[in-house]
Design a protein around this motif. Structure first.
Motif, PDB file in Angstrom:
ATOM      1  N   ILE A  55      -5.900  61.577   6.954  1.00 29.51           N
ATOM      2  CA  ILE A  55      -6.181  62.737   7.803  1.00 29.51           C
ATOM      3  C   ILE A  55      -6.934  63.803   7.019  1.00 29.51           C
ATOM      4  O   ILE A  55      -7.883  64.404   7.527  1.00 29.51           O
ATOM      5  CB  ILE A  55      -4.870  63.284   8.416  1.00 29.51           C
ATOM      6  CG1 ILE A  55      -4.326  62.273   9.421  1.00 29.51           C
ATOM      7  CG2 ILE A  55      -5.080  64.641   9.067  1.00 29.51           C
ATOM      8  CD1 ILE A  55      -2.924  62.575   9.911  1.00 29.51           C
ATOM      9  N   ARG A  56      -6.537  64.050   5.787  1.00 27.80           N
ATOM     10  CA  ARG A  56      -7.244  65.027   4.949  1.00 27.80           C
ATOM     11  C   ARG A  56      -8.694  64.621   4.745  1.00 27.80           C
ATOM     12  O   ARG A  56      -9.597  65.452   4.775  1.00 27.80           O
ATOM     13  CB  ARG A  56      -6.556  65.169   3.596  1.00 27.80           C
ATOM     14  CG  ARG A  56      -5.432  66.147   3.616  1.00 27.80           C
ATOM     15  CD  ARG A  56      -4.962  66.437   2.207  1.00 27.80           C
ATOM     16  NE  ARG A  56      -3.526  66.180   2.199  1.00 27.80           N
ATOM     17  CZ  ARG A  56      -2.842  65.624   1.221  1.00 27.80           C
ATOM     18  NH1 ARG A  56      -3.441  65.256   0.129  1.00 27.80           N
ATOM     19  NH2 ARG A  56      -1.564  65.439   1.310  1.00 27.80           N
ATOM     20  N   LYS A  57      -8.911  63.334   4.545  1.00 23.30           N
ATOM     21  CA  LYS A  57     -10.261  62.823   4.331  1.00 23.30           C
ATOM     22  C   LYS A  57     -11.121  63.043   5.576  1.00 23.30           C
ATOM     23  O   LYS A  57     -12.269  63.469   5.483  1.00 23.30           O
ATOM     24  CB  LYS A  57     -10.192  61.334   3.988  1.00 23.30           C
ATOM     25  CG  LYS A  57     -11.477  60.734   3.534  1.00 23.30           C
ATOM     26  CD  LYS A  57     -11.258  59.292   3.110  1.00 23.30           C
ATOM     27  CE  LYS A  57     -12.525  58.660   2.600  1.00 23.30           C
ATOM     28  NZ  LYS A  57     -12.308  57.264   2.212  1.00 23.30           N
ATOM     29  N   ILE A  58     -10.549  62.786   6.741  1.00 23.60           N
ATOM     30  CA  ILE A  58     -11.281  62.978   7.996  1.00 23.60           C
ATOM     31  C   ILE A  58     -11.610  64.466   8.184  1.00 23.60           C
ATOM     32  O   ILE A  58     -12.738  64.818   8.549  1.00 23.60           O
ATOM     33  CB  ILE A  58     -10.462  62.435   9.188  1.00 23.60           C
ATOM     34  CG1 ILE A  58     -10.403  60.909   9.119  1.00 23.60           C
ATOM     35  CG2 ILE A  58     -11.050  62.889  10.517  1.00 23.60           C
ATOM     36  CD1 ILE A  58      -9.499  60.279  10.155  1.00 23.60           C
ATOM     37  N   LYS A  59     -10.649  65.348   7.939  1.00 19.48           N
ATOM     38  CA  LYS A  59     -10.871  66.783   8.094  1.00 19.48           C
ATOM     39  C   LYS A  59     -11.960  67.266   7.138  1.00 19.48           C
ATOM     40  O   LYS A  59     -12.789  68.094   7.500  1.00 19.48           O
ATOM     41  CB  LYS A  59      -9.582  67.560   7.849  1.00 19.48           C
ATOM     42  CG  LYS A  59      -8.593  67.475   8.983  1.00 19.48           C
ATOM     43  CD  LYS A  59      -7.360  68.309   8.696  1.00 19.48           C
ATOM     44  CE  LYS A  59      -6.359  68.213   9.824  1.00 19.48           C
ATOM     45  NZ  LYS A  59      -5.144  68.995   9.560  1.00 19.48           N
ATOM     46  N   LYS A  60     -11.937  66.748   5.931  1.00 23.04           N
ATOM     47  CA  LYS A  60     -12.926  67.142   4.935  1.00 23.04           C
ATOM     48  C   LYS A  60     -14.328  66.724   5.379  1.00 23.04           C
ATOM     49  O   LYS A  60     -15.294  67.460   5.238  1.00 23.04           O
ATOM     50  CB  LYS A  60     -12.577  66.512   3.587  1.00 23.04           C
ATOM     51  CG  LYS A  60     -13.284  67.116   2.422  1.00 23.04           C
ATOM     52  CD  LYS A  60     -12.745  66.557   1.127  1.00 23.04           C
ATOM     53  CE  LYS A  60     -13.341  67.265  -0.061  1.00 23.04           C
ATOM     54  NZ  LYS A  60     -12.802  66.743  -1.305  1.00 23.04           N
ATOM     55  N   ARG A  61     -14.448  65.531   5.952  1.00 23.46           N
ATOM     56  CA  ARG A  61     -15.738  65.047   6.446  1.00 23.46           C
ATOM     57  C   ARG A  61     -16.252  65.920   7.582  1.00 23.46           C
ATOM     58  O   ARG A  61     -17.441  66.217   7.669  1.00 23.46           O
ATOM     59  CB  ARG A  61     -15.633  63.605   6.922  1.00 23.46           C
ATOM     60  CG  ARG A  61     -15.615  62.612   5.819  1.00 23.46           C
ATOM     61  CD  ARG A  61     -15.646  61.201   6.381  1.00 23.46           C
ATOM     62  NE  ARG A  61     -15.492  60.212   5.330  1.00 23.46           N
ATOM     63  CZ  ARG A  61     -15.307  58.937   5.541  1.00 23.46           C
ATOM     64  NH1 ARG A  61     -15.232  58.464   6.775  1.00 23.46           N
ATOM     65  NH2 ARG A  61     -15.191  58.100   4.529  1.00 23.46           N
ATOM     66  N   LYS A  62     -15.334  66.346   8.481  1.00 26.38           N
ATOM     67  CA  LYS A  62     -15.739  67.191   9.613  1.00 26.38           C
ATOM     68  C   LYS A  62     -16.236  68.542   9.125  1.00 26.38           C
ATOM     69  O   LYS A  62     -17.164  69.114   9.693  1.00 26.38           O
ATOM     70  CB  LYS A  62     -14.577  67.373  10.580  1.00 26.38           C
ATOM     71  CG  LYS A  62     -14.318  66.156  11.434  1.00 26.38           C
ATOM     72  CD  LYS A  62     -13.212  66.422  12.436  1.00 26.38           C
ATOM     73  CE  LYS A  62     -12.947  65.197  13.277  1.00 26.38           C
ATOM     74  NZ  LYS A  62     -11.854  65.414  14.253  1.00 26.38           N
ATOM     75  N   GLN A  63     -15.608  69.084   8.086  1.00 27.44           N
ATOM     76  CA  GLN A  63     -16.010  70.374   7.560  1.00 27.44           C
ATOM     77  C   GLN A  63     -17.381  70.297   6.908  1.00 27.44           C
ATOM     78  O   GLN A  63     -18.147  71.237   6.962  1.00 27.44           O
ATOM     79  CB  GLN A  63     -14.991  70.880   6.541  1.00 27.44           C
ATOM     80  CG  GLN A  63     -13.702  71.351   7.155  1.00 27.44           C
ATOM     81  CD  GLN A  63     -12.708  71.794   6.088  1.00 27.44           C
ATOM     82  OE1 GLN A  63     -12.949  71.643   4.891  1.00 27.44           O
ATOM     83  NE2 GLN A  63     -11.590  72.354   6.539  1.00 27.44           N
ATOM     84  N   MET A  64     -17.695  69.184   6.296  1.00 30.43           N
ATOM     85  CA  MET A  64     -18.971  69.019   5.619  1.00 30.43           C
ATOM     86  C   MET A  64     -20.117  68.870   6.625  1.00 30.43           C
ATOM     87  O   MET A  64     -21.260  69.190   6.314  1.00 30.43           O
ATOM     88  CB  MET A  64     -18.941  67.827   4.670  1.00 30.43           C
ATOM     89  CG  MET A  64     -17.974  68.016   3.520  1.00 30.43           C
ATOM     90  SD  MET A  64     -17.889  66.584   2.476  1.00 30.43           S
ATOM     91  CE  MET A  64     -19.239  66.948   1.362  1.00 30.43           C
ATOM     92  N   SER A  65     -19.822  68.414   7.812  1.00 28.02           N
ATOM     93  CA  SER A  65     -20.876  68.186   8.819  1.00 28.02           C
ATOM     94  C   SER A  65     -21.316  69.456   9.485  1.00 28.02           C
ATOM     95  O   SER A  65     -20.740  70.401   9.637  1.00 28.02           O
ATOM     96  CB  SER A  65     -20.393  67.231   9.916  1.00 28.02           C
ATOM     97  OG  SER A  65     -19.998  66.023   9.362  1.00 28.02           O
TER      98      SER A  65
END
Length: 65
Positions: A55-65
């Protein structure tokens, strides 16, 4: 273990506990709490940890986009 031996053991443990100072009892309690593993991992193993990492990895990816 016979009943008398069990009662003797329990009595010894209680006496040892009450012979400790209040500060020593608190320290002992804190050490026991620190040594315990989290309840979630105790009951469900590594699955919750893996999910939280995912979940942290997914959230981090969304923030980078």
């Amino acid at each position: 273990m016979s009943t008398n031996a069990y009662i003797k053991y329990i009595t010894q443990q209680i006496v040892q506990y009450f012979n400790l100072s209040k500060r020593e009892r608190k320290e002992k309690r804190l050490h026991r709490k620190e040594d315990k593993e989290p309840t979630v991992s105790h009951w469900f193993g590594i699955v919750p940890f893996a999910l939280s990492m995912f979940i942290r990895k997914i959230k981090k990816r969304k923030q980078m986009s």
